[in-house]
Enzyme design. Structure first.
Site, mmCIF file in Angstrom:
data_model
loop_
_atom_site.group_PDB
_atom_site.id
_atom_site.type_symbol
_atom_site.label_atom_id
_atom_site.label_comp_id
_atom_site.label_asym_id
_atom_site.label_seq_id
_atom_site.Cartn_x
_atom_site.Cartn_y
_atom_site.Cartn_z
ATOM 1 N N LEU A 19 36.472 77.035 -8.198
ATOM 2 C CA LEU A 19 37.637 76.458 -8.865
ATOM 3 C C LEU A 19 38.164 77.413 -9.938
ATOM 4 O O LEU A 19 39.380 77.620 -10.063
ATOM 5 C CB LEU A 19 37.243 75.115 -9.488
ATOM 6 N N ASP A 146 19.141 85.340 -7.605
ATOM 7 C CA ASP A 146 18.719 84.882 -6.272
ATOM 8 C C ASP A 146 18.333 86.104 -5.438
ATOM 9 O O ASP A 146 19.055 87.105 -5.442
ATOM 10 C CB ASP A 146 19.870 84.182 -5.525
ATOM 11 N N ILE A 147 17.239 85.983 -4.713
ATOM 12 C CA ILE A 147 16.783 87.121 -3.908
ATOM 13 C C ILE A 147 17.860 87.567 -2.923
ATOM 14 O O ILE A 147 18.200 88.733 -2.827
ATOM 15 C CB ILE A 147 15.496 86.756 -3.128
ATOM 16 N N CYS A 380 42.224 65.101 14.831
ATOM 17 C CA CYS A 380 41.335 65.727 15.809
ATOM 18 C C CYS A 380 40.525 64.659 16.553
ATOM 19 O O CYS A 380 41.076 63.955 17.385
ATOM 20 C CB CYS A 380 40.465 66.766 15.118
ATOM 21 N N HIS A 519 44.376 70.114 12.386
ATOM 22 C CA HIS A 519 43.942 69.729 11.034
ATOM 23 C C HIS A 519 45.040 70.002 10.002
ATOM 24 O O HIS A 519 45.024 71.049 9.348
ATOM 25 C CB HIS A 519 42.665 70.488 10.672
ATOM 26 N N GLU A 521 45.402 68.806 7.167
ATOM 27 C CA GLU A 521 44.895 68.811 5.782
ATOM 28 C C GLU A 521 44.649 70.229 5.259
ATOM 29 O O GLU A 521 44.692 70.468 4.058
ATOM 30 C CB GLU A 521 43.609 67.977 5.687
#
Ligand code: GLN
Length: 547
Positions: A19, A146-147, A380, A519, A521
Protein backbone atom coordinates in the site's frame (compact mmCIF):
# COMPACT_ATOMS: atom_id res chain seq x y z
CA UNK A 1 16.66 6.45 -17.39
CA UNK A 2 14.43 5.66 -14.42
CA UNK A 3 15.27 6.49 -10.85
CA UNK A 4 14.80 3.47 -8.57
CA UNK A 5 13.07 3.33 -5.21
CA UNK A 6 13.56 0.04 -3.36
CA UNK A 7 10.96 -0.68 -0.70
CA UNK A 8 11.78 -3.15 2.05
CA UNK A 9 10.20 -4.10 5.34
CA UNK A 10 11.36 -5.05 8.81
CA UNK A 11 10.27 -5.94 12.36
CA UNK A 12 7.08 -7.75 11.34
CA UNK A 13 5.31 -8.71 8.14
CA UNK A 14 2.00 -7.26 6.89
CA UNK A 15 2.98 -3.65 7.56
CA UNK A 16 1.41 -2.45 4.34
CA UNK A 17 4.50 -2.18 2.13
CA UNK A 18 2.38 -2.77 -0.94
CA UNK A 19 0.00 0.00 0.00
CA UNK A 20 2.84 2.40 0.85
CA UNK A 21 4.47 1.65 -2.51
CA UNK A 22 1.20 2.14 -4.38
CA UNK A 23 0.44 5.39 -2.53
CA UNK A 24 3.93 6.71 -3.22
CA UNK A 25 3.47 5.84 -6.91
CA UNK A 26 0.26 7.86 -6.96
CA UNK A 27 1.94 10.81 -5.22
CA UNK A 28 4.79 10.88 -7.73
CA UNK A 29 2.23 10.83 -10.53
CA UNK A 30 0.45 13.73 -8.84
CA UNK A 31 3.72 15.65 -9.25
CA UNK A 32 3.76 14.94 -12.95
CA UNK A 33 6.10 11.92 -13.06
CA UNK A 34 5.57 8.58 -14.78
CA UNK A 35 5.96 5.47 -12.64
CA UNK A 36 6.00 1.69 -12.77
CA UNK A 37 5.73 -0.57 -9.74
CA UNK A 38 7.31 -3.96 -9.33
CA UNK A 39 7.15 -6.80 -6.83
CA UNK A 40 9.99 -9.18 -6.03
CA UNK A 41 8.78 -12.17 -4.04
CA UNK A 42 11.14 -14.51 -2.24
CA UNK A 43 8.94 -17.63 -2.34
CA UNK A 44 9.86 -20.57 -4.55
CA UNK A 45 6.61 -20.93 -6.48
CA UNK A 46 7.25 -19.88 -10.06
CA UNK A 47 4.16 -17.69 -9.84
CA UNK A 48 1.18 -17.48 -7.44
CA UNK A 49 -1.09 -19.12 -10.04
CA UNK A 50 -0.89 -22.51 -8.37
CA UNK A 51 -1.02 -21.23 -4.77
CA UNK A 52 -4.23 -21.71 -2.80
CA UNK A 53 -6.26 -18.53 -2.33
CA UNK A 54 -6.45 -19.52 1.35
CA UNK A 55 -2.65 -19.28 1.54
CA UNK A 56 -1.88 -16.37 -0.64
CA UNK A 57 -5.06 -14.47 -1.40
CA UNK A 58 -6.17 -13.54 -4.85
CA UNK A 59 -4.15 -14.10 -8.00
CA UNK A 60 -3.98 -10.85 -9.91
CA UNK A 61 -3.99 -11.32 -13.68
CA UNK A 62 -2.32 -8.84 -16.03
CA UNK A 63 -3.31 -7.92 -19.59
CA UNK A 64 -0.38 -9.93 -20.92
CA UNK A 65 -1.64 -13.02 -19.10
CA UNK A 66 0.65 -13.27 -16.06
CA UNK A 67 -0.68 -14.65 -12.78
CA UNK A 68 0.80 -12.36 -10.17
CA UNK A 69 0.79 -11.29 -6.56
CA UNK A 70 -2.20 -9.32 -5.30
CA UNK A 71 0.04 -6.36 -4.53
CA UNK A 72 0.10 -5.69 -8.26
CA UNK A 73 -3.62 -5.09 -7.90
CA UNK A 74 -2.94 -2.33 -5.38
CA UNK A 75 -0.35 -0.80 -7.67
CA UNK A 76 -2.76 -0.73 -10.56
CA UNK A 77 -5.68 0.58 -8.52
CA UNK A 78 -3.63 3.48 -7.19
CA UNK A 79 -1.68 4.45 -10.30
CA UNK A 80 -3.91 3.29 -13.14
CA UNK A 81 -0.78 1.87 -14.80
CA UNK A 82 -1.61 -1.57 -16.21
CA UNK A 83 0.68 -4.14 -14.60
CA UNK A 84 2.70 -6.45 -16.82
CA UNK A 85 4.22 -9.89 -16.58
CA UNK A 86 7.59 -8.20 -16.10
CA UNK A 87 6.38 -6.43 -12.95
CA UNK A 88 6.34 -9.55 -10.81
CA UNK A 89 9.11 -12.02 -10.15
CA UNK A 90 9.60 -14.75 -7.54
CA UNK A 91 12.70 -16.69 -6.47
CA UNK A 92 11.07 -19.65 -8.17
CA UNK A 93 10.98 -17.88 -11.50
CA UNK A 94 14.52 -16.56 -11.14
CA UNK A 95 15.89 -19.98 -10.24
CA UNK A 96 13.99 -21.72 -13.00
CA UNK A 97 15.40 -19.24 -15.55
CA UNK A 98 18.93 -19.70 -14.22
CA UNK A 99 18.60 -23.50 -14.30
CA UNK A 100 17.19 -23.45 -17.82
CA UNK A 101 20.16 -21.37 -18.94
CA UNK A 102 22.52 -23.78 -17.21
CA UNK A 103 20.97 -26.75 -19.03
CA UNK A 104 21.24 -24.91 -22.33
CA UNK A 105 24.95 -24.38 -21.69
CA UNK A 106 24.65 -20.59 -21.62
CA UNK A 107 27.11 -20.35 -18.72
CA UNK A 108 29.86 -22.12 -20.68
CA UNK A 109 30.69 -24.68 -18.01
CA UNK A 110 30.98 -22.23 -15.12
CA UNK A 111 29.95 -23.21 -11.57
CA UNK A 112 26.49 -21.75 -11.02
CA UNK A 113 26.10 -19.80 -7.78
CA UNK A 114 23.62 -17.52 -6.04
CA UNK A 115 26.17 -14.73 -6.43
CA UNK A 116 26.61 -13.82 -9.27
CA UNK A 117 24.20 -15.91 -11.34
CA UNK A 118 20.99 -15.59 -9.37
CA UNK A 119 21.68 -11.97 -8.38
CA UNK A 120 22.54 -11.08 -12.00
CA UNK A 121 19.26 -12.53 -13.15
CA UNK A 122 17.41 -10.38 -10.60
CA UNK A 123 19.34 -7.31 -11.75
CA UNK A 124 18.39 -7.99 -15.37
CA UNK A 125 14.78 -8.20 -14.29
CA UNK A 126 15.00 -4.83 -12.52
CA UNK A 127 16.26 -3.17 -15.68
CA UNK A 128 13.33 -4.19 -17.90
CA UNK A 129 11.67 -1.03 -19.21
CA UNK A 130 14.01 1.33 -17.33
CA UNK A 131 13.89 3.82 -20.20
CA UNK A 132 10.13 4.06 -20.14
CA UNK A 133 9.41 5.84 -16.85
CA UNK A 134 10.74 8.47 -14.45
CA UNK A 135 10.51 6.26 -11.36
CA UNK A 136 10.62 2.51 -10.90
CA UNK A 137 9.32 1.42 -7.48
CA UNK A 138 10.46 -2.07 -6.52
CA UNK A 139 8.98 -3.75 -3.45
CA UNK A 140 10.78 -6.70 -1.90
CA UNK A 141 8.37 -9.20 -0.34
CA UNK A 142 8.93 -10.55 3.19
CA UNK A 143 11.05 -8.90 5.86
CA UNK A 144 14.76 -8.17 6.06
CA UNK A 145 16.62 -11.10 7.58
CA UNK A 146 14.47 -13.80 5.97
CA UNK A 147 16.73 -16.50 4.57
CA UNK A 148 15.03 -16.68 1.20
CA UNK A 149 15.05 -12.92 0.70
CA UNK A 150 18.84 -12.62 0.83
CA UNK A 151 19.55 -12.91 -2.92
CA UNK A 152 17.09 -10.09 -3.57
CA UNK A 153 18.66 -7.82 -0.96
CA UNK A 154 22.11 -8.56 -2.34
CA UNK A 155 20.87 -7.87 -5.87
CA UNK A 156 19.39 -4.47 -4.99
CA UNK A 157 22.53 -3.54 -3.08
CA UNK A 158 24.66 -4.37 -6.12
CA UNK A 159 22.19 -2.65 -8.41
CA UNK A 160 22.48 0.63 -6.50
CA UNK A 161 26.26 0.26 -6.57
CA UNK A 162 26.25 -0.24 -10.36
CA UNK A 163 24.06 2.82 -10.94
CA UNK A 164 25.10 6.41 -10.29
CA UNK A 165 24.74 7.72 -6.73
CA UNK A 166 21.61 9.79 -7.34
CA UNK A 167 19.69 7.08 -9.13
CA UNK A 168 18.62 4.70 -6.35
CA UNK A 169 17.16 5.15 -2.90
CA UNK A 170 16.04 2.74 -0.21
CA UNK A 171 12.85 3.09 1.77
CA UNK A 172 12.32 0.81 4.75
CA UNK A 173 9.02 0.16 6.56
CA UNK A 174 9.04 -0.72 10.24
CA UNK A 175 6.76 -0.86 13.22
CA UNK A 176 6.89 1.23 16.40
CA UNK A 177 5.16 -0.89 19.01
CA UNK A 178 3.34 0.92 21.81
CA UNK A 179 3.77 -0.22 25.38
CA UNK A 180 0.59 0.69 27.21
CA UNK A 181 2.11 0.03 30.65
CA UNK A 182 4.74 2.73 30.21
CA UNK A 183 2.77 4.75 27.63
CA UNK A 184 5.72 4.70 25.25
CA UNK A 185 6.46 4.02 21.61
CA UNK A 186 9.44 1.72 21.32
CA UNK A 187 12.06 2.45 18.70
CA UNK A 188 14.44 -0.42 19.40
CA UNK A 189 12.91 -2.92 16.95
CA UNK A 190 13.27 -0.30 14.21
CA UNK A 191 16.90 0.28 15.14
CA UNK A 192 17.57 -3.45 15.00
CA UNK A 193 15.85 -3.84 11.72
CA UNK A 194 17.91 -1.02 10.19
CA UNK A 195 21.06 -2.60 11.62
CA UNK A 196 20.09 -5.82 9.89
CA UNK A 197 19.78 -3.93 6.61
CA UNK A 198 23.08 -2.15 7.16
CA UNK A 199 24.80 -5.46 7.81
CA UNK A 200 23.98 -6.47 4.25
CA UNK A 201 25.24 -3.18 2.91
CA UNK A 202 22.02 -1.24 2.56
CA UNK A 203 21.58 2.11 4.30
CA UNK A 204 17.97 3.29 4.14
CA UNK A 205 17.31 6.85 2.97
CA UNK A 206 13.75 6.91 4.24
CA UNK A 207 12.08 5.17 7.15
CA UNK A 208 8.34 4.72 7.16
CA UNK A 209 7.21 3.88 10.70
CA UNK A 210 3.84 2.28 11.29
CA UNK A 211 2.40 3.37 14.58
CA UNK A 212 -0.95 3.31 16.33
CA UNK A 213 -0.06 6.45 18.25
CA UNK A 214 1.31 9.85 17.22
CA UNK A 215 5.09 9.79 16.97
CA UNK A 216 6.48 12.67 19.10
CA UNK A 217 9.09 14.86 17.48
CA UNK A 218 11.74 13.76 19.91
CA UNK A 219 11.19 10.08 19.04
CA UNK A 220 11.44 10.94 15.37
CA UNK A 221 14.74 12.70 15.99
CA UNK A 222 15.98 9.74 18.01
CA UNK A 223 15.10 7.25 15.27
CA UNK A 224 16.79 9.49 12.73
CA UNK A 225 19.94 9.78 14.81
CA UNK A 226 20.31 6.09 15.60
CA UNK A 227 19.32 4.88 12.15
CA UNK A 228 21.39 7.45 10.29
CA UNK A 229 18.41 8.97 8.52
CA UNK A 230 17.47 12.65 8.40
CA UNK A 231 14.64 13.46 10.80
CA UNK A 232 12.42 14.68 7.93
CA UNK A 233 12.91 11.31 6.26
CA UNK A 234 11.35 9.50 9.22
CA UNK A 235 7.78 9.34 8.02
CA UNK A 236 4.83 8.28 10.15
CA UNK A 237 2.22 5.85 8.86
CA UNK A 238 -0.89 5.77 11.00
CA UNK A 239 -3.85 3.41 10.73
CA UNK A 240 -6.45 4.59 8.23
CA UNK A 241 -10.17 4.09 7.87
CA UNK A 242 -9.78 3.32 4.18
CA UNK A 243 -6.77 2.38 2.08
CA UNK A 244 -7.72 5.14 -0.35
CA UNK A 245 -6.79 7.72 2.27
CA UNK A 246 -3.18 6.55 2.02
CA UNK A 247 -1.95 8.91 -0.73
CA UNK A 248 -3.17 12.03 1.11
CA UNK A 249 -2.07 10.70 4.50
CA UNK A 250 1.44 9.94 3.23
CA UNK A 251 1.58 13.31 1.52
CA UNK A 252 0.69 15.06 4.77
CA UNK A 253 3.45 13.15 6.54
CA UNK A 254 5.89 14.29 3.86
CA UNK A 255 6.71 11.01 2.16
CA UNK A 256 6.82 12.27 -1.43
CA UNK A 257 8.81 15.33 -0.40
CA UNK A 258 11.28 13.10 1.47
CA UNK A 259 11.69 10.94 -1.64
CA UNK A 260 12.36 13.92 -3.91
CA UNK A 261 14.81 15.32 -1.33
CA UNK A 262 16.61 11.98 -1.18
CA UNK A 263 17.13 12.17 -4.94
CA UNK A 264 18.15 15.82 -4.65
CA UNK A 265 15.31 16.97 -6.89
CA UNK A 266 14.79 20.69 -6.22
CA UNK A 267 12.65 22.59 -6.63
CA UNK A 268 10.07 19.84 -6.32
CA UNK A 269 7.18 20.07 -8.78
CA UNK A 270 3.92 20.98 -7.03
CA UNK A 271 1.50 18.10 -6.60
CA UNK A 272 -2.04 18.07 -7.96
CA UNK A 273 -4.04 15.92 -5.56
CA UNK A 274 -7.56 16.77 -6.77
CA UNK A 275 -8.30 13.15 -7.72
CA UNK A 276 -7.45 11.91 -4.24
CA UNK A 277 -9.41 14.67 -2.52
CA UNK A 278 -12.43 13.63 -4.57
CA UNK A 279 -11.86 9.95 -3.71
CA UNK A 280 -11.57 10.83 -0.02
CA UNK A 281 -14.70 12.95 -0.10
CA UNK A 282 -16.71 10.13 -1.67
CA UNK A 283 -15.50 7.68 0.97
CA UNK A 284 -16.18 9.96 3.91
CA UNK A 285 -19.52 11.35 2.81
CA UNK A 286 -21.74 8.57 1.48
CA UNK A 287 -25.43 9.37 1.10
CA UNK A 288 -26.71 5.85 1.73
CA UNK A 289 -25.73 2.25 2.18
CA UNK A 290 -26.34 -1.05 0.41
CA UNK A 291 -25.50 -4.59 1.46
CA UNK A 292 -24.13 -7.02 -1.07
CA UNK A 293 -23.63 -10.75 -0.53
CA UNK A 294 -20.56 -12.38 -2.01
CA UNK A 295 -21.48 -16.04 -2.23
CA UNK A 296 -18.20 -17.88 -2.45
CA UNK A 297 -15.99 -20.67 -1.26
CA UNK A 298 -12.91 -18.89 0.04
CA UNK A 299 -14.87 -16.68 2.42
CA UNK A 300 -12.58 -17.26 5.42
CA UNK A 301 -9.83 -15.22 3.81
CA UNK A 302 -11.12 -11.92 2.49
CA UNK A 303 -7.94 -11.38 0.49
CA UNK A 304 -9.05 -14.22 -1.78
CA UNK A 305 -11.53 -11.79 -3.35
CA UNK A 306 -9.50 -8.62 -2.85
CA UNK A 307 -10.14 -6.97 -6.21
CA UNK A 308 -13.87 -7.74 -6.10
CA UNK A 309 -14.20 -6.10 -2.72
CA UNK A 310 -12.30 -3.05 -3.94
CA UNK A 311 -14.32 -2.85 -7.16
CA UNK A 312 -17.53 -2.87 -5.10
CA UNK A 313 -16.15 -0.04 -3.00
CA UNK A 314 -15.40 1.88 -6.21
CA UNK A 315 -18.94 1.18 -7.45
CA UNK A 316 -20.21 2.59 -4.16
CA UNK A 317 -18.05 5.69 -4.51
CA UNK A 318 -19.46 6.27 -8.01
CA UNK A 319 -22.99 6.15 -6.55
CA UNK A 320 -22.06 7.96 -3.34
CA UNK A 321 -23.12 5.03 -1.17
CA UNK A 322 -21.26 2.82 1.22
CA UNK A 323 -21.22 -0.80 0.09
CA UNK A 324 -21.29 -3.26 2.95
CA UNK A 325 -19.97 -6.59 1.80
CA UNK A 326 -20.98 -9.76 3.59
CA UNK A 327 -19.33 -13.06 2.84
CA UNK A 328 -21.69 -15.97 2.53
CA UNK A 329 -20.33 -19.49 2.39
CA UNK A 330 -22.05 -21.21 -0.55
CA UNK A 331 -21.71 -24.57 1.16
CA UNK A 332 -24.22 -23.45 3.80
CA UNK A 333 -27.06 -23.95 1.34
CA UNK A 334 -25.62 -26.62 -0.94
CA UNK A 335 -28.43 -28.80 0.29
CA UNK A 336 -30.94 -26.50 1.97
CA UNK A 337 -33.01 -23.56 0.81
CA UNK A 338 -31.01 -20.44 -0.11
CA UNK A 339 -33.69 -17.87 0.74
CA UNK A 340 -33.04 -17.55 4.51
CA UNK A 341 -29.36 -16.91 3.77
CA UNK A 342 -29.90 -14.38 1.00
CA UNK A 343 -33.14 -12.55 1.66
CA UNK A 344 -31.69 -9.52 3.42
CA UNK A 345 -29.25 -8.50 0.68
CA UNK A 346 -29.72 -5.73 -1.87
CA UNK A 347 -27.65 -7.57 -4.45
CA UNK A 348 -25.81 -10.86 -4.91
CA UNK A 349 -22.40 -11.45 -6.41
CA UNK A 350 -21.04 -14.91 -7.20
CA UNK A 351 -17.29 -14.66 -7.80
CA UNK A 352 -14.80 -16.88 -9.61
CA UNK A 353 -13.64 -20.18 -8.22
CA UNK A 354 -12.33 -23.62 -8.97
CA UNK A 355 -13.66 -27.10 -8.20
CA UNK A 356 -17.10 -28.45 -7.40
CA UNK A 357 -17.32 -27.73 -3.69
CA UNK A 358 -19.98 -25.11 -3.01
CA UNK A 359 -21.24 -24.94 -6.59
CA UNK A 360 -24.74 -26.27 -5.85
CA UNK A 361 -25.10 -23.41 -3.38
CA UNK A 362 -23.94 -20.92 -5.99
CA UNK A 363 -26.46 -22.30 -8.49
CA UNK A 364 -29.14 -21.78 -5.87
CA UNK A 365 -27.95 -18.22 -5.33
CA UNK A 366 -28.34 -17.55 -9.07
CA UNK A 367 -31.81 -19.11 -9.01
CA UNK A 368 -32.82 -17.02 -6.00
CA UNK A 369 -31.63 -13.82 -7.69
CA UNK A 370 -33.36 -14.67 -10.98
CA UNK A 371 -36.65 -15.59 -9.39
CA UNK A 372 -36.77 -12.75 -6.87
CA UNK A 373 -35.53 -10.02 -9.21
CA UNK A 374 -32.47 -9.32 -7.04
CA UNK A 375 -29.47 -7.78 -8.90
CA UNK A 376 -26.96 -10.51 -9.69
CA UNK A 377 -23.41 -10.26 -10.95
CA UNK A 378 -21.77 -13.57 -11.81
CA UNK A 379 -18.04 -13.47 -12.42
CA UNK A 380 -16.34 -16.33 -14.29
CA UNK A 381 -17.51 -19.38 -12.30
CA UNK A 382 -20.42 -17.15 -11.22
CA UNK A 383 -21.47 -16.79 -14.86
CA UNK A 384 -21.07 -20.52 -15.49
CA UNK A 385 -23.31 -21.24 -12.48
CA UNK A 386 -25.96 -18.82 -13.79
CA UNK A 387 -25.94 -20.63 -17.15
CA UNK A 388 -26.24 -24.04 -15.49
CA UNK A 389 -29.11 -22.71 -13.38
CA UNK A 390 -30.88 -21.43 -16.49
CA UNK A 391 -30.31 -24.71 -18.31
CA UNK A 392 -31.62 -26.82 -15.43
CA UNK A 393 -34.51 -24.75 -14.18
CA UNK A 394 -35.67 -22.82 -17.22
CA UNK A 395 -34.61 -24.67 -20.38
CA UNK A 396 -35.32 -28.15 -18.98
CA UNK A 397 -31.80 -29.56 -19.33
CA UNK A 398 -32.04 -31.26 -15.97
CA UNK A 399 -28.58 -32.83 -15.89
CA UNK A 400 -26.80 -29.60 -16.88
CA UNK A 401 -23.42 -29.13 -15.22
CA UNK A 402 -19.78 -28.34 -15.86
CA UNK A 403 -17.18 -30.73 -17.22
CA UNK A 404 -14.87 -29.33 -14.55
CA UNK A 405 -16.80 -31.19 -11.84
CA UNK A 406 -16.89 -34.46 -13.79
CA UNK A 407 -13.15 -34.21 -14.43
CA UNK A 408 -12.57 -33.65 -10.73
CA UNK A 409 -14.78 -36.57 -9.69
CA UNK A 410 -13.58 -38.88 -12.47
CA UNK A 411 -17.14 -39.82 -13.47
CA UNK A 412 -19.57 -38.52 -16.08
CA UNK A 413 -22.63 -37.18 -14.29
CA UNK A 414 -23.52 -33.95 -16.07
CA UNK A 415 -24.54 -32.78 -19.48
CA UNK A 416 -21.61 -30.40 -20.12
CA UNK A 417 -23.23 -27.03 -20.70
CA UNK A 418 -19.85 -25.73 -19.54
CA UNK A 419 -17.04 -27.65 -21.25
CA UNK A 420 -13.28 -27.87 -21.28
CA UNK A 421 -11.85 -25.69 -24.00
CA UNK A 422 -8.82 -27.12 -25.82
CA UNK A 423 -8.13 -24.55 -28.50
CA UNK A 424 -8.98 -20.89 -28.94
CA UNK A 425 -7.98 -17.78 -30.80
CA UNK A 426 -6.02 -14.96 -29.19
CA UNK A 427 -5.55 -11.91 -31.40
CA UNK A 428 -4.47 -13.46 -34.67
CA UNK A 429 -3.10 -16.79 -33.52
CA UNK A 430 -4.50 -20.05 -32.14
CA UNK A 431 -3.65 -21.29 -28.65
CA UNK A 432 -3.84 -25.04 -27.99
CA UNK A 433 -3.77 -26.94 -24.71
CA UNK A 434 -2.88 -30.59 -24.25
CA UNK A 435 -4.26 -32.96 -21.62
CA UNK A 436 -0.82 -33.49 -20.07
CA UNK A 437 0.09 -29.79 -19.78
CA UNK A 438 1.40 -28.57 -16.42
CA UNK A 439 -1.16 -27.12 -14.02
CA UNK A 440 0.40 -23.65 -14.31
CA UNK A 441 -0.35 -21.62 -17.40
CA UNK A 442 -2.97 -23.86 -19.02
CA UNK A 443 -5.77 -21.38 -18.73
CA UNK A 444 -7.21 -18.78 -21.04
CA UNK A 445 -5.31 -15.96 -19.42
CA UNK A 446 -5.04 -12.23 -19.90
CA UNK A 447 -6.83 -9.67 -22.03
CA UNK A 448 -9.29 -10.73 -24.74
CA UNK A 449 -11.66 -8.68 -26.89
CA UNK A 450 -15.41 -9.18 -26.81
CA UNK A 451 -18.21 -7.78 -28.93
CA UNK A 452 -21.40 -6.70 -27.24
CA UNK A 453 -24.83 -6.89 -28.79
CA UNK A 454 -26.28 -3.54 -29.76
CA UNK A 455 -29.13 -2.58 -27.47
CA UNK A 456 -28.22 -5.10 -24.76
CA UNK A 457 -27.96 -4.03 -21.13
CA UNK A 458 -24.22 -4.57 -21.10
CA UNK A 459 -23.75 -2.41 -24.19
CA UNK A 460 -25.59 0.36 -22.33
CA UNK A 461 -23.59 -0.21 -19.17
CA UNK A 462 -20.27 -0.04 -21.02
CA UNK A 463 -21.43 2.65 -23.41
CA UNK A 464 -19.74 0.75 -26.25
CA UNK A 465 -19.97 -2.56 -28.11
CA UNK A 466 -16.26 -3.36 -28.17
CA UNK A 467 -14.54 -4.21 -24.90
CA UNK A 468 -11.35 -5.85 -23.66
CA UNK A 469 -11.30 -7.71 -20.36
CA UNK A 470 -9.00 -10.08 -18.46
CA UNK A 471 -9.59 -13.80 -18.26
CA UNK A 472 -8.45 -16.69 -16.08
CA UNK A 473 -10.28 -19.96 -16.64
CA UNK A 474 -10.17 -23.35 -18.34
CA UNK A 475 -13.85 -23.95 -19.03
CA UNK A 476 -16.34 -22.17 -21.31
CA UNK A 477 -20.08 -22.07 -21.82
CA UNK A 478 -20.91 -24.28 -24.84
CA UNK A 479 -22.57 -22.36 -27.70
CA UNK A 480 -24.33 -25.62 -28.61
CA UNK A 481 -26.96 -24.62 -26.04
CA UNK A 482 -27.16 -20.97 -27.05
CA UNK A 483 -30.34 -21.15 -29.17
CA UNK A 484 -32.19 -23.17 -26.56
CA UNK A 485 -31.21 -20.85 -23.72
CA UNK A 486 -31.93 -17.69 -25.71
CA UNK A 487 -35.37 -19.03 -26.56
CA UNK A 488 -36.02 -19.08 -22.83
CA UNK A 489 -34.78 -15.53 -22.33
CA UNK A 490 -31.09 -15.85 -21.37
CA UNK A 491 -29.37 -13.71 -23.91
CA UNK A 492 -25.74 -14.21 -24.98
CA UNK A 493 -25.06 -10.50 -25.24
CA UNK A 494 -21.26 -10.62 -25.36
CA UNK A 495 -19.21 -12.97 -27.54
CA UNK A 496 -15.56 -13.40 -28.55
CA UNK A 497 -14.86 -11.68 -31.90
CA UNK A 498 -14.99 -15.04 -33.74
CA UNK A 499 -18.41 -15.71 -32.18
CA UNK A 500 -17.27 -18.97 -30.58
CA UNK A 501 -16.89 -18.12 -26.92
CA UNK A 502 -19.69 -16.67 -24.79
CA UNK A 503 -18.32 -13.75 -22.80
CA UNK A 504 -21.51 -12.32 -21.27
CA UNK A 505 -25.02 -13.58 -20.57
CA UNK A 506 -27.95 -11.58 -19.26
CA UNK A 507 -31.64 -12.04 -18.48
CA UNK A 508 -33.28 -9.33 -20.52
CA UNK A 509 -36.48 -9.32 -18.47
CA UNK A 510 -34.74 -9.09 -15.09
CA UNK A 511 -33.97 -5.79 -13.28
CA UNK A 512 -30.22 -6.57 -13.39
CA UNK A 513 -28.80 -10.02 -14.00
CA UNK A 514 -25.44 -10.28 -15.75
CA UNK A 515 -22.85 -13.05 -15.91
CA UNK A 516 -19.38 -12.39 -17.32
CA UNK A 517 -16.73 -14.95 -18.21
CA UNK A 518 -13.94 -12.49 -17.42
CA UNK A 519 -12.78 -10.59 -14.34
CA UNK A 520 -13.95 -6.97 -14.56
CA UNK A 521 -12.85 -6.35 -10.97
CA UNK A 522 -9.19 -6.38 -12.03
CA UNK A 523 -9.57 -3.18 -14.01
CA UNK A 524 -11.57 -1.09 -11.57
CA UNK A 525 -9.99 1.95 -9.90
CA UNK A 526 -11.24 4.32 -7.20
CA UNK A 527 -10.96 7.23 -9.61
CA UNK A 528 -12.36 5.20 -12.54
CA UNK A 529 -14.86 2.63 -11.22
CA UNK A 530 -15.53 -0.24 -13.60
CA UNK A 531 -18.84 0.33 -15.46
CA UNK A 532 -20.21 -3.08 -14.47
CA UNK A 533 -19.57 -2.49 -10.78
CA UNK A 534 -20.84 1.08 -10.99
CA UNK A 535 -24.12 -0.06 -12.53
CA UNK A 536 -24.42 -3.15 -10.33
CA UNK A 537 -24.24 -0.97 -7.22
CA UNK A 538 -26.73 1.46 -8.78
CA UNK A 539 -29.09 -1.51 -9.27
CA UNK A 540 -28.51 -2.51 -5.63
CA UNK A 541 -29.44 1.04 -4.58
CA UNK A 542 -32.63 0.86 -6.67
CA UNK A 543 -33.43 -2.51 -5.13
CA UNK A 544 -32.85 -1.19 -1.60
CA UNK A 545 -35.47 1.51 -2.24
CA UNK A 546 -38.04 -1.15 -3.11
CA UNK A 547 -37.83 -2.92 0.23
N1 GLN B 1 -13.23 -23.00 -12.66
C1 GLN B 1 -13.77 -22.28 -13.78
C2 GLN B 1 -12.92 -22.44 -15.02
O1 GLN B 1 -11.79 -22.82 -14.94
C3 GLN B 1 -13.92 -20.81 -13.43
C4 GLN B 1 -12.63 -20.13 -13.15
C5 GLN B 1 -12.79 -18.80 -12.49
O2 GLN B 1 -13.83 -18.52 -11.92
N2 GLN B 1 -11.77 -17.97 -12.51
O3 GLN B 1 -13.38 -22.15 -16.11
Amino acid sequence: MARYIFITGGVVSSLGKGLASAALGALLQARGYTVRLRKLDPYLNVDPGTMSPFEHGEVFVTDDGAETDLDLGHYERFTGVAARNSDSVSSGRVYSTVLEKERRGDYLGKTIQVVPHVTDEIKEFLKIGEDEVDFMLCEIGGTVGDIEGLPFFEAIRQFSHDKSRDQCIFMHLTLLPYLAASGELKTKPTQHSVKELQSIGIAPDILVCRSEHPIPDKERAKIGLFCNVRKEAVVAAYDLGSIYEAPLAYHEQGLDQAVLDAFGIAPAPKPNLDVWHDVQDRIHNPEGEVTVAIVGKYVQLEDAYKSIKEALTHGGMANRVKVRVEWVDAELFDREDAAPHLERFNAILVPGGFGERGTEGKIKAAQFAREKGVPYLGICLGMQMAVIEAARNVAGIEAAGSEEFDHEAGVRRFEPVVYHLKEWVQGNHTVARRADDDKGGTMRLGAYDANLEDGSRVAKVYGTTAIEERHRHRYEVDTKYRAQLEEHGLSFSGMSPDGKLPEIVEWADHPWFIGVQFHPELKSKPFAPHPLFKDFVRAAVDNSRLV
